[in-house]
Design a protein around this motif. Structure first.
Motif, mmCIF file in Angstrom:
data_model
loop_
_atom_site.group_PDB
_atom_site.id
_atom_site.type_symbol
_atom_site.label_atom_id
_atom_site.label_comp_id
_atom_site.label_asym_id
_atom_site.label_seq_id
_atom_site.Cartn_x
_atom_site.Cartn_y
_atom_site.Cartn_z
ATOM 1 N N ALA A 76 0.834 -1.209 0.000
ATOM 2 C CA ALA A 76 0.000 0.000 0.000
ATOM 3 C C ALA A 76 0.866 1.255 0.000
ATOM 4 O O ALA A 76 0.571 2.218 -0.722
ATOM 5 C CB ALA A 76 -0.941 -0.006 1.207
ATOM 6 N N GLY A 77 1.938 1.262 0.784
ATOM 7 C CA GLY A 77 2.847 2.403 0.791
ATOM 8 C C GLY A 77 3.493 2.623 -0.565
ATOM 9 O O GLY A 77 3.605 3.759 -1.042
ATOM 10 N N LEU A 78 3.908 1.549 -1.211
ATOM 11 C CA LEU A 78 4.495 1.660 -2.552
ATOM 12 C C LEU A 78 3.462 2.144 -3.559
ATOM 13 O O LEU A 78 3.780 2.933 -4.461
ATOM 14 C CB LEU A 78 5.093 0.320 -2.979
ATOM 15 N N LEU A 79 2.222 1.694 -3.408
ATOM 16 C CA LEU A 79 1.159 2.149 -4.302
ATOM 17 C C LEU A 79 0.932 3.654 -4.148
ATOM 18 O O LEU A 79 0.751 4.362 -5.144
ATOM 19 C CB LEU A 79 -0.129 1.367 -4.034
ATOM 20 N N VAL A 80 0.963 4.146 -2.923
ATOM 21 C CA VAL A 80 0.835 5.593 -2.711
ATOM 22 C C VAL A 80 1.997 6.316 -3.385
ATOM 23 O O VAL A 80 1.812 7.357 -4.013
ATOM 24 C CB VAL A 80 0.767 5.947 -1.212
ATOM 25 N N ALA A 81 3.204 5.774 -3.281
ATOM 26 C CA ALA A 81 4.378 6.416 -3.871
ATOM 27 C C ALA A 81 4.262 6.515 -5.386
ATOM 28 O O ALA A 81 4.573 7.552 -5.971
ATOM 29 C CB ALA A 81 5.644 5.652 -3.491
ATOM 30 N N PHE A 82 3.795 5.442 -6.027
ATOM 31 C CA PHE A 82 3.820 5.386 -7.479
ATOM 32 C C PHE A 82 2.476 5.683 -8.149
ATOM 33 O O PHE A 82 2.447 6.045 -9.323
ATOM 34 C CB PHE A 82 4.346 4.019 -7.940
ATOM 35 N N ALA A 83 1.386 5.530 -7.421
ATOM 36 C CA ALA A 83 0.047 5.796 -7.979
ATOM 37 C C ALA A 83 -0.838 6.358 -6.876
ATOM 38 O O ALA A 83 -1.767 5.695 -6.407
ATOM 39 C CB ALA A 83 -0.548 4.516 -8.564
ATOM 40 N N PRO A 84 -0.567 7.587 -6.426
ATOM 41 C CA PRO A 84 -1.298 8.119 -5.273
ATOM 42 C C PRO A 84 -2.799 8.266 -5.488
ATOM 43 O O PRO A 84 -3.557 8.208 -4.527
ATOM 44 C CB PRO A 84 -0.627 9.476 -5.022
ATOM 45 N N ARG A 85 -3.233 8.426 -6.718
ATOM 46 C CA ARG A 85 -4.684 8.533 -6.970
ATOM 47 C C ARG A 85 -5.406 7.252 -6.567
ATOM 48 O O ARG A 85 -6.558 7.294 -6.151
ATOM 49 C CB ARG A 85 -4.953 8.815 -8.443
ATOM 50 N N ILE A 86 -4.736 6.124 -6.709
ATOM 51 C CA ILE A 86 -5.304 4.831 -6.319
ATOM 52 C C ILE A 86 -4.887 4.476 -4.896
ATOM 53 O O ILE A 86 -5.693 4.080 -4.068
ATOM 54 C CB ILE A 86 -4.847 3.723 -7.292
ATOM 55 N N GLY A 87 -3.597 4.629 -4.616
ATOM 56 C CA GLY A 87 -3.043 4.227 -3.332
ATOM 57 C C GLY A 87 -3.686 4.908 -2.144
ATOM 58 O O GLY A 87 -3.876 4.282 -1.099
ATOM 59 N N ALA A 88 -4.043 6.173 -2.290
ATOM 60 C CA ALA A 88 -4.671 6.893 -1.181
ATOM 61 C C ALA A 88 -5.967 6.213 -0.762
ATOM 62 O O ALA A 88 -6.242 6.062 0.433
ATOM 63 C CB ALA A 88 -4.939 8.343 -1.579
ATOM 64 N N TYR A 89 -6.758 5.782 -1.733
ATOM 65 C CA TYR A 89 -8.037 5.139 -1.418
ATOM 66 C C TYR A 89 -7.846 3.713 -0.914
ATOM 67 O O TYR A 89 -8.614 3.240 -0.070
ATOM 68 C CB TYR A 89 -8.978 5.200 -2.618
ATOM 69 N N VAL A 90 -6.812 3.031 -1.393
ATOM 70 C CA VAL A 90 -6.488 1.704 -0.853
ATOM 71 C C VAL A 90 -6.105 1.825 0.619
ATOM 72 O O VAL A 90 -6.580 1.055 1.464
ATOM 73 C CB VAL A 90 -5.361 1.029 -1.674
ATOM 74 N N VAL A 91 -5.277 2.819 0.941
ATOM 75 C CA VAL A 91 -4.887 3.035 2.337
ATOM 76 C C VAL A 91 -6.108 3.406 3.179
ATOM 77 O O VAL A 91 -6.260 2.923 4.304
ATOM 78 C CB VAL A 91 -3.776 4.108 2.437
ATOM 79 N N ALA A 92 -6.994 4.235 2.646
ATOM 80 C CA ALA A 92 -8.205 4.611 3.397
ATOM 81 C C ALA A 92 -9.057 3.375 3.691
ATOM 82 O O ALA A 92 -9.538 3.206 4.821
ATOM 83 C CB ALA A 92 -9.013 5.651 2.618
ATOM 84 N N LEU A 93 -9.229 2.508 2.704
ATOM 85 C CA LEU A 93 -9.998 1.269 2.928
ATOM 86 C C LEU A 93 -9.294 0.368 3.946
ATOM 87 O O LEU A 93 -9.954 -0.236 4.794
ATOM 88 C CB LEU A 93 -10.210 0.529 1.614
ATOM 89 N N TRP A 94 -7.986 0.275 3.844
ATOM 90 C CA TRP A 94 -7.215 -0.535 4.784
ATOM 91 C C TRP A 94 -7.392 -0.001 6.199
ATOM 92 O O TRP A 94 -7.594 -0.762 7.144
ATOM 93 C CB TRP A 94 -5.747 -0.547 4.368
ATOM 94 N N LEU A 95 -7.318 1.313 6.351
ATOM 95 C CA LEU A 95 -7.518 1.922 7.671
ATOM 96 C C LEU A 95 -8.934 1.668 8.183
ATOM 97 O O LEU A 95 -9.125 1.444 9.382
ATOM 98 C CB LEU A 95 -7.221 3.421 7.619
#
Length: 141
Positions: A76-95
């Motif tokens: 998820a952290g790597l996804l935020v680094a490379f694709a923040p438009r997607i990674g931010a929402y993945v992290v939000a769902l994970w949280l």
């Protein structure tokens, strides 16, 4: 004074871009750091945060489950680094999942509240990423 949209505007001086950069940095570094710590337990013994009902439905024991959590957090952290438009929402769902887990435990409602604040920050990152996630540090609008 709001930043202009001219091509000569350096986004590094734009307060909204600075907020995007800060949130992107934190939501890259923190999940990776916490994910790596699931393998070492230097910061804490992570298994105490796993609700028994979740431990009962995942394969293996709590330690193995937390290592799997660590892998997901690193990704998820790597996804935020490379694709923040997607990674931010993945992290939000994970949280959100972490919050549900914590609310079912007796002693961690304060941590769940903190994670709710992080969830809101991840959502803010997602909104800012819609504007600032391109690769150019200088505005081209």
């Amino acid at each position: 004074m709001p930043a202009t949209s001219s091509a000569s505007t350096d986004r590094r001086t734009d307060p909204a871009f600075q907020a995007f950069f800060l949130l992107r940095t934190v939501f890259t570094v923190a999940p990776i750091a916490f994910g790596l710590d699931k393998f070492t337990n230097i910061l804490t013994e992570w298994t105490i945060y796993l609700a028994p009902w979740i431990n009962d439905i995942v394969p293996g024991n709590a330690d193995q489950a937390m290592k799997a959590v660590g892998v997901i957090e690193i990704a998820a952290g790597l996804l935020v680094a490379f694709a923040p438009r997607i990674g931010a929402y993945v992290v939000a769902l994970w949280l959100a999942g972490i919050i549900v887990n914590l609310l079912t435990l007796q002693d961690f409602h304060d941590v769940a509240l903190r994670d709710f604040g992080l969830l809101v920050g991840a959502l803010a990152l997602g909104r800012l990423a819609a504007v600032y996630a391109d690769r150019s540090p200088v505005s081209t609008s």
